[in-house]
Write a protein that holds these residues in place. Structure first.
Motif, mmCIF file in Angstrom:
data_model
loop_
_atom_site.group_PDB
_atom_site.id
_atom_site.type_symbol
_atom_site.label_atom_id
_atom_site.label_comp_id
_atom_site.label_asym_id
_atom_site.label_seq_id
_atom_site.Cartn_x
_atom_site.Cartn_y
_atom_site.Cartn_z
ATOM 1 N N SER A 19 41.497 44.590 46.151
ATOM 2 C CA SER A 19 41.956 45.810 45.478
ATOM 3 C C SER A 19 42.434 45.514 44.057
ATOM 4 O O SER A 19 42.169 46.283 43.128
ATOM 5 C CB SER A 19 43.077 46.471 46.275
ATOM 6 O OG SER A 19 42.579 46.980 47.490
ATOM 7 N N LEU A 20 43.134 44.401 43.884
ATOM 8 C CA LEU A 20 43.584 44.016 42.547
ATOM 9 C C LEU A 20 42.400 43.770 41.619
ATOM 10 O O LEU A 20 42.419 44.190 40.454
ATOM 11 C CB LEU A 20 44.448 42.753 42.627
ATOM 12 C CG LEU A 20 45.926 42.954 42.877
ATOM 13 C CD1 LEU A 20 46.604 41.617 43.153
ATOM 14 C CD2 LEU A 20 46.582 43.655 41.712
ATOM 15 N N ALA A 21 41.385 43.102 42.119
ATOM 16 C CA ALA A 21 40.192 42.838 41.309
ATOM 17 C C ALA A 21 39.518 44.143 40.893
ATOM 18 O O ALA A 21 39.114 44.311 39.741
ATOM 19 C CB ALA A 21 39.220 41.946 42.084
ATOM 20 N N GLN A 22 39.421 45.091 41.816
ATOM 21 C CA GLN A 22 38.812 46.389 41.508
ATOM 22 C C GLN A 22 39.653 47.185 40.517
ATOM 23 O O GLN A 22 39.119 47.916 39.682
ATOM 24 C CB GLN A 22 38.631 47.208 42.787
ATOM 25 C CG GLN A 22 37.593 46.656 43.726
ATOM 26 C CD GLN A 22 37.583 47.403 45.060
ATOM 27 O OE1 GLN A 22 38.343 48.342 45.272
ATOM 28 N NE2 GLN A 22 36.718 46.973 45.964
ATOM 29 N N SER A 23 40.965 47.039 40.570
ATOM 30 C CA SER A 23 41.851 47.843 39.720
ATOM 31 C C SER A 23 41.769 47.451 38.251
ATOM 32 O O SER A 23 42.173 48.222 37.385
ATOM 33 C CB SER A 23 43.297 47.733 40.206
ATOM 34 O OG SER A 23 43.845 46.464 39.909
ATOM 35 N N ARG A 24 41.219 46.294 37.957
ATOM 36 C CA ARG A 24 41.158 45.830 36.567
ATOM 37 C C ARG A 24 40.274 46.699 35.686
ATOM 38 O O ARG A 24 40.431 46.703 34.470
ATOM 39 C CB ARG A 24 40.703 44.375 36.529
ATOM 40 C CG ARG A 24 41.755 43.440 37.082
ATOM 41 C CD ARG A 24 41.413 41.988 36.871
ATOM 42 N NE ARG A 24 42.437 41.153 37.469
ATOM 43 C CZ ARG A 24 42.252 40.375 38.525
ATOM 44 N NH1 ARG A 24 41.064 40.298 39.080
ATOM 45 N NH2 ARG A 24 43.240 39.673 39.013
#
Length: 124
Positions: A19-24
């Protein structure tokens, strides 16, 4: 037996990492202290960190931060682990199995027990 060095289960950690990777690649606008509008491509999502809700419903259902929630929490410098349900904490999983479990037998043994028809349960 080796235990993870994180507070959360490996599954929860992997979900948050993804999710963190997608939020970038997302943009965020603050509505107020607790509510955010997250823009991703042509879609818009509303995150409320006080109520722990996101309009994508992933956070509501999985109880693990979705990508929209991750960017909102990161904007406020909040710990993502604290917004993950206690169910996913390693300490809770250890306590769950601390007393031990008993084997239930093979599938055939279970079927034989319940196919006898005389298990004491009467029809309504």
């Amino acid at each position: 037996m080796e235990f993870p060095t994180t507070q959360l289960s490996i599954y929860a950690e992997d979900m948050i990492r993804e999710s963190l990777a997608q939020s970038r690649s997302m943009n965020i606008d603050s509505v107020d202290q607790h509510e955010f509008e997250v823009h991703h491509r042509k879609e818009q999502f509303v995150v409320n960190i006080l109520n722990r809700t996101c309009s994508c419903r992933q956070w509501d259902l999985d109880l693990i931060s979705c990508s929209h929630t991750c960017i909102a929490l990161s904007t406020r410098n909040l710990n993502l682990h604290l917004y993950t349900d206690k169910f996913y904490y390693v300490s809770n999983l250890i306590n769950l199995y601390k007393k031990g479990t008993r084997p239930i037998g093979t599938v055939n043994q279970i079927r034989n027990i319940h196919q006898g028809g005389n298990d004491g349960i009467l029809p309504p």
